[in-house]
Design an enzyme around this catalytic site. Structure first.
Site, PDB file in Angstrom:
ATOM      1  N   SER A  94      19.237  15.743  27.224  1.00 61.51           N
ATOM      2  CA  SER A  94      18.517  17.073  28.273  1.00 61.51           C
ATOM      3  C   SER A  94      16.942  16.633  29.194  1.00 61.51           C
ATOM      4  CB  SER A  94      18.020  18.599  27.096  1.00 61.51           C
ATOM      5  OG  SER A  94      17.727  19.546  28.106  1.00 61.51           O
ATOM      6  N   LYS A 108      24.418  19.699  22.065  1.00 69.18           N
ATOM      7  CA  LYS A 108      24.276  20.127  23.439  1.00 69.18           C
ATOM      8  C   LYS A 108      24.858  21.207  24.001  1.00 69.18           C
ATOM      9  CE  LYS A 108      22.324  18.208  27.365  1.00 69.18           C
ATOM     10  NZ  LYS A 108      22.694  19.477  28.833  1.00 69.18           N
ATOM     11  N   HIS A 151      23.344  24.268  23.201  1.00 72.63           N
ATOM     12  CA  HIS A 151      21.750  23.945  23.595  1.00 72.63           C
ATOM     13  C   HIS A 151      21.596  24.329  25.398  1.00 72.63           C
ATOM     14  CE1 HIS A 151      19.070  22.261  27.186  1.00 72.63           C
ATOM     15  NE2 HIS A 151      17.876  21.819  26.082  1.00 72.63           N
ATOM     16  N   GLU A 202      20.079  27.541  27.255  1.00 69.96           N
ATOM     17  CA  GLU A 202      20.083  27.963  28.577  1.00 69.96           C
ATOM     18  C   GLU A 202      20.258  28.134  29.668  1.00 69.96           C
ATOM     19  OE1 GLU A 202      20.299  23.859  30.182  1.00 69.96           O
ATOM     20  OE2 GLU A 202      21.021  23.515  31.466  1.00 69.96           O
TER      21      GLU A 202
HETATM   22  C1  6PG Z   1      19.800  19.388  30.599  1.00 69.23           C
HETATM   23  C2  6PG Z   1      20.577  20.477  31.502  1.00 69.23           C
HETATM   24  C3  6PG Z   1      21.722  19.710  32.076  1.00 69.23           C
HETATM   25  C4  6PG Z   1      22.232  20.167  33.341  1.00 69.23           C
HETATM   26  C5  6PG Z   1      22.431  21.019  33.545  1.00 69.23           C
HETATM   27  C6  6PG Z   1      23.377  21.841  34.068  1.00 69.23           C
HETATM   28  O1  6PG Z   1      19.695  19.372  29.600  1.00 69.23           O
HETATM   29  O2  6PG Z   1      19.480  18.766  31.583  1.00 69.23           O
HETATM   30  O3  6PG Z   1      21.214  21.359  30.893  1.00 69.23           O
HETATM   31  O4  6PG Z   1      22.484  19.143  31.527  1.00 69.23           O
HETATM   32  O5  6PG Z   1      20.936  20.654  34.105  1.00 69.23           O
HETATM   33  O6  6PG Z   1      24.382  21.020  33.003  1.00 69.23           O
HETATM   34  O7  6PG Z   1      24.755  22.651  34.144  1.00 69.23           O
HETATM   35  P1  6PG Z   1      24.991  23.668  34.952  1.00 69.23           P
HETATM   36  O8  6PG Z   1      25.301  23.652  36.161  1.00 69.23           O
HETATM   37  O9  6PG Z   1      25.966  24.214  34.760  1.00 69.23           O
HETATM   38  O10 6PG Z   1      24.434  24.719  35.841  1.00 69.23           O
END
Ligand code: 6PG
Length: 634
Positions: A294, A349, A352, A356
């Site tokens: 991430s 993740k 996470h 998020e």
């Molecule tokens: C991270 C983000 C990354 C990505 C997401 C966006 O932790 O760096 O979560 O993995 O930006 O996958 O996800 P969506 O397109 O589903 O919003």
């Protein structure tokens, strides 16, 4: 990789080269076999070759070297004494061959030649060869003053130093940033990107060319030489799209890997897929790590949070690299830890990302409430968010939201021009499905996914808005007091959202016997990742201190919840009465109210189930082992 063993005649190029090729399981070629008849005649008769004789021969060899480097690689024995000869030999290949000079004194080599029979080289030419030999910085030198076996070992050791410590497949935004991060930590890295006509052309080559320092990086568009360029046991990170591409790459890699090599999937793969991939690769004695990563592009470049799950053996091979490239927490410890067995890295993740989604929606709905019902301007909202951040509520997502709201475009603000239709790649939904499978109430996470889904129905919303013509009200009360309540409501919503996410992790840990360390998971989320925040820092410390596994039960948190619950209630009821949707704030409040109620409404559900389906119920005045059924209409 093509290894060119070179040196003056009699230095042992052919015998050493053959053995080196055998040990590397590569084909061996002797450059002398590529000479024209005229050249061989001259050599046999002690006539020195001129450069004019050599150019066509070297040209031919350069084409062969290119072919070998695109296939499985090779070992070539070749005199290659001058720099210009070596430059010509290397001129056709994308991946430069490695030149290894067999180095010996004139006396020692003369001695060797005089003991040899049946070779067409005349010892009289030796001095001229020594005169011709030009050294350069890019060659490896191995002294031949020991037994053949020892020289071979020395050559192999030298070759090992030219091989990369890490391999990375997939030079998209995240992959190329991670590769740069690896290089910045001093690792030697081989990168591979496929060739797709007109879409992905010379990506690896261009990536290498874009770097100021190219000494520790090798670019490949052929998989086999890429694999051969890596030190064993190999650590190969896949940064390709989750899903089928991961399986396709694994399938292509598999025949060329050696026991104990380790593949790291750094994409947002589903945890069940990571479990299946681990098991499949285990059958081939190849290690596998499913690593959640991430931090977006900047995190990948400067240090992301990394969540690796797999066998301890796999972590022993590749863990040190992952820890080195990860962000560091406030005590300078890596934001990367061995999470647990197969699948656990990608599971956390996924959660996470669930958290998020919840955090993003919380901020989005508060922005919406402030913008359209309290009628603040984007920079005013930005100021509110910045103030909250300075009040101990700082988080990456709140901080970037404050910046977003400052961004102007012409006279207006960019935020007002962005279509209100949220994208998603699925991880929030996966968290919801996983929670359903485990019977866990992830109200804020699932509600944030639903909010994105509903936002996606833009056309229908526009039509419905026209059909209903609902009049929303503007807030009339004390703005400052309301914004203060909102700050507490936001903080409490965030606590509830985190508690829900960690409860899901805890449940999965019990269910799958992963023995996850919640404090460590929170710790590796304190920096580098999208949900890093002051709250996460506090949570990681509380998990260390408390016996309880649920955040909402930590005594410090209970005190805070009690003092802020009223603000959340006021905020949600005020927002709803104004006509402002606050799905995650209200889901959080409903969760909290139910979670803290000893008596819920489910007795009615049980009675209904028993009424229409004889599903039975337990009683609160009888032992719980007993189940009852009532004939409700009797
Ligand atoms: C991270 C983000 C990354 C990505 C997401 C966006 O932790 O760096 O979560 O993995 O930006 O996958 O996800 P969506 O397109 O589903 O919003």
């Amino acid at each position: 990789m093509v290894y060119i063993i070179f040196g003056v005649s009699g230095s042992g190029k052919t015998s050493i080269g053959k053995k080196v090729a055998e040990r590397l399981a590569l084909p061996f070629y002797d450059a002398d076999d590529f000479h024209s008849k005229e050249n061989i005649y001259k050599l046999k008769n002690g006539i020195s070759l001129t450069d004019e004789d050599r150019w066509p021969w070297l040209e031919k060899l350069a084409l062969e070297i290119k072919k070998w480097s695109q296939a499985n690689g090779a070992v070539l024995a070749c005199s290659a004494l001058k720099i210009s000869y070596r430059e010509l030999l290397a001129s056709k290949s994308v991946v430069l061959p490695i030149f290894i000079l067999l180095d010996g004194t004139y006396v020692a080599i003369k001695e060797r030649i005089s003991q040899r029979t049946g070779h067409f080289f005349d010892p009289a030419l030796l001095q001229s060869q020594f005169d011709t030999l030009e050294l350069s910085k890019d060659i490896l030198r191995v002294h031949i003053n020991s037994s053949v076996e020892e020289v071979v070992n020395k050559v192999l050791m030298k070759i090992q130093t030219t091989q990369s410590q890490l391999g990375l497949i997939g030079l998209g935004v995240m992959g190329s940033s991670l590769a740069q991060n690896m290089l910045s930590k001093g690792f030697s890295v081989s990168v591979y990107n496929r060739q797709v006509a007109e879409v992905e052309v010379d990506v690896a080559k261009l990536f290498v060319e874009s770097l100021a320092d190219q000494t520790k990086v090798k670019g490949f568009d052929q998989l086999v030489p890429f694999i051969q360029s890596l030190q064993k046991p190999r650590s190969i990170m896949l940064m390709v799209n989750a899903g089928k591409p991961v399986d396709l790459v694994i399938k292509a890699l598999l025949p060329h890997l050696d026991l104990g090599d380790c593949i790291i999937d750094g994409g947002n793969s589903h945890y069940q897929k990571s479990i299946a991939r681990s098991q499949f690769l285990k059958e081939h004695q190849i290690e596998f790590i499913g690593a959640g990563i991430s931090g977006g592009q900047e995190g990948a470049l400067k240090g992301p949070s990394i969540m690796p799950g797999g066998s301890e053996k796999a972590y022993n091979v590749s863990g040190k690299f992952l820890e080195a490239i990860s962000a560091k927490d406030r005590n300078e410890k890596p934001c990367c830890t061995f999470v647990g067995p197969e699948g656990s890295g990608h599971f956390i993740k996924m959660v996470h990302n669930g958290i998020e989604y919840g955090e993003m929606q919380l901020i989005a709905e508060i922005y919406y409430l402030l913008r359209f019902y309290i009628t603040l301007t984007p920079p005013e909202i930005s100021e509110v968010f910045s103030k909250w951040a300075s009040n101990g509520k700082s988080s990456f997502l709140l901080d970037i939201s404050a910046k977003i709201l400052q961004k102007k475009e012409g006279e207006g603000y960019l935020i007002d021009k962005i279509l209100d239709k949220a994208g998603q790649k699925g991880t929030g939904g996966w968290s919801t499905v996983a929670a359903l499978d485990l019977g866990m109430p992830v109200s804020t996470i699932s509600e944030s996914v639903m909010a994105r889904n509903l936002s996606g129905m833009k056309g229908e919303r526009v039509e419905a808005a026209a059909a209903y013509q609902l009049k929303n009200s503007t807030f009339q009360g004390d703005r400052d007091a309301f914004i203060q309540d909102l700050e507490e409501a936001y903080h409490l919503g965030s606590i509830i959202n985190h508690s829900i996410g960690f409860d899901l992790i805890c449940k999965a840990s019990e269910e799958y016997q992963w023995q996850l360390n919640l404090s460590e998971i929170a710790r590796i989320w304190t920096n580098g990742c999208i949900i890093k925040s002051e709250l996460m820092q506090e949570i990681s410390e509380l998990f260390k201190r408390e016996e309880q596994k649920t955040i909402l039960r930590f005594p410090d948190i209970v005190t805070r919840v009690i003092s802020t619950k009223g603000s959340l209630q006021k905020t949600v009821s005020e927002a709803l009465s104004l006509g402002c949707p606050v799905p995650v704030l209200s889901a959080g409040l409903n969760y909290l109210l139910t979670y803290t109620s000893a008596l819920a409404s489910a007795n009615m559900i049980q009675a209904q189930r028993d009424f229409f389906g004889a599903h039975t119920y337990q009683r609160n005045d009888q032992p719980l082992e007993k189940f009852f059924h009532t004939d409700w209409e009797e």
